[in-house]
Design a protein around this motif. Structure first.
Motif, PDB file in Angstrom:
ATOM      1  N   ASN A 126       0.786  -1.095  -0.154  1.00 65.09           N
ATOM      2  CA  ASN A 126       0.046  -0.059  -0.172  1.00 65.09           C
ATOM      3  C   ASN A 126       0.886   1.380   0.014  1.00 65.09           C
ATOM      4  N   ARG A 199      -5.560  -1.048   4.117  1.00 66.78           N
ATOM      5  CA  ARG A 199      -6.061  -0.099   2.934  1.00 66.78           C
ATOM      6  C   ARG A 199      -5.222   1.052   2.867  1.00 66.78           C
ATOM      7  N   ASP A 200      -5.006   1.647   1.622  1.00 71.58           N
ATOM      8  CA  ASP A 200      -4.226   2.902   1.350  1.00 71.58           C
ATOM      9  C   ASP A 200      -4.703   4.008   2.183  1.00 71.58           C
TER      10      ASP A 200
END
Ligand code: NOJ
Ligand code: CA
Length: 476
Positions: A126, A199-200
């Protein structure tokens, strides 16, 4: 809250406090030798920045053994002696607990890799960025996988979603409590829990509220840190600590510290440290933290010292402000002497440029050693002939005596902060029977409240109706 409620806690940065064996690096025996300085200041306790074995990439915040003392500083016997000597002087001892990461040389990294955060693949999983810049992921060549590091690559992040990690860190807490420490300052705990889905982080679209390094500040760290279930991790630390004192370094604006404060005694109010010397900014910093739980702080080993940051002419009033607010106040070693940062690039030891505020405490006028060491100091004193504890002791106009007076007077202050209206450039508040006013400007300003002066940072310069330039005053 107990003892810490009104406490002044003195931050010792062990490397730079006092060297007892002439190797140029401060140590535990040196701290013990100087405990009277801390006691005579009126502090209720000391916080020791990390003393554990460390390769020193982040000056001790990269720890390779949580249950030992770095031989540079001494050993466990020296530690026990220090705690005993502190307690004999009624000084509490807080250790620095660094639960988020270890040194890459910690045996866990090779023997218990599952205690860290990993990802497979050809590229980092990520967009997470390390606080000190660059990707927060580094590829471990031998394992062919990526490990997470929120700081330097030599500091892999522990996986707080692994119950083994939680249990191991609880053991660390109990180990030091059994040795007699009174509590901990918890390092960087906003980063303890990450998004399990990794998650990013989205781009930052709103101001964070505190300064961040440029690259790190481009993202909103809602996934790489600050996971909503952070309370579970902090609760686990509290469970191990019992009623010992826990002060959080939670690098978040005040309104986001709530979940931490449910389990902690206090958390640093970084708004005040970062406020420019401007009445509106200072008022806002105080107001943001008036809800309770603030540990006030104006400097530490990560940021420029007060005289360097806000101007030496404001340093006396800054001390008055710090020490008149309700709740615990932290004083970084050397601030009580008015020490300044070393000029010049600060990256000889610290890649993130923080050497400047880490130069030794100046005990004596000697320009070469400042009385800090009988050897060659790892970092030179900045200006020991002009500023040192020996010359300031007993000098009524000195910064040291101002600190002592303020800390003594502080015991009499009671009640919450009530911010008062004041003319431009003045920040003023009431605490019970006392009022405090600080003039941030270079011109004199109207004193916003009446009363007999208990203490002024510039005695004789102002008058009953007017504050002198840069003056801070307590009236009652
Ligand atoms: C905060 C500490 O104060 C700082 O010195 C350190 O670099 C980081 N946490 C990482 O442990
Ligand atoms: Ca030494």
């Amino acid at each position: 809250m107990g003892w810490i409620e009104k406490a002044v806690i003195y931050q010792v940065y062990p490397r730079s406090f006092q060297d007892a064996n002439a190797d140029g690096i401060g140590d535990l025996a040196g701290i013990e030798r100087r405990l009277d300085h801390i006691a005579q200041l009126g502090a209720a306790g000391l916080w020791l920045s990390p003393i554990y074995p460390s390769p020193g990439v982040d000056m001790g915040y990269d720890i390779s053994d949580f249950g030992e003392v770095d031989p540079l500083f001494g050993d466990l016997h020296a530690f026990d002696r220090l705690v005993r000597s502190a307690h004999e002087r009624d000084l509490r001892v807080l250790l620095d607990l660094v639960p988020c990461h270890t040194s890459i040389e910690h045996p866990w990294f090779s023997e218990r890799p599952e205690r860290y955060v990993w990802a497979g693949g050809d590229a980092p999983p990520n967009n997470w960025v390390a606080n000190f810049g660059g990707s927060a992921w580094t590829r471990d060549a031998a394992r062919g996988r990526w490990y997470l590091h929120s700081y330097y690559p030599e500091m892999p992040d522990l996986d707080w979603r692994n119950p083994d990690v939680v249990a191991a860190m609880q053991d660390v807490v109990r180990f030091w409590l059994d040795r007699g420490v009174d509590g901990f300052r918890l390092d960087a705990i906003q980063g303890l829990m990450k998004d399990p889905e990794m998650r990013d982080d989205p781009p930052a679209t709103r101001p964070f509220g505190l300064p961040l390094p440029e690259e790190y500040g481009r993202l909103d760290h809602v996934h790489s840190a600050n996971s909503p279930d952070i309370g579970d991790a902090v609760a686990a630390l509290r469970a191990a600590a019992g009623d010992a004192t826990l002060v959080g370094e939670v690098y978040l604006p005040a309104e986001r510290r709530g979940p931490f404060l449910e389990h902690l005694d206090a958390a640093f109010a970084f708004e005040l440290l970062h406020a420019p010397w401007d009445a509106e900014a200072l008022r806002a910093a105080i107001a943001a933290n008036a809800g309770g739980g603030a540990a006030w702080v104006l400097s530490n080993h990560d940021f420029p010292r007060v005289p360097t940051r806000v101007g030496a002419e404001n340093a006396r009033a800054a001390a008055l402000l710090l020490l008149t607010l309700p709740g615990p106040a932290f004083v970084y070693q050397g601030e009580e002497l008015g020490q300044r940062d070393a000029p010049g690039p600060g990256d000889r030891y610290d890649r993130h440029g923080r050497d400047g505020c880490r130069h030794p405490v100046q005990w004596e006028p000697d320009a070469r050693t400042g009385g800090f060491t009988d050897g060659e100091p790892w970092l030179a004193p900045v200006d020991a002939p002009e500023r040192n504890a020996r010359d300031q002791t007993g000098d009524p106009g000195s910064m040291l005596e101002l600190y002592r007076d303020l800390i003594a007077l502080r015991a009499e202050l009671a009640g919450d902060v009530e911010l008062l209206d004041a003319t431009d450039g003045v920040v003023a508040f009431r605490r019970g029977a006392h009022a405090i006013a600080v003039n941030t400007r270079t011109t004199s300003a109207r004193m916003p409240v009446e009363g007999t002066a208990f203490l002024s940072t510039h005695p004789g310069d102002g008058d009953r109706e007017n504050l002198a330039p840069h003056e801070g005053r307590i009236v009652g």
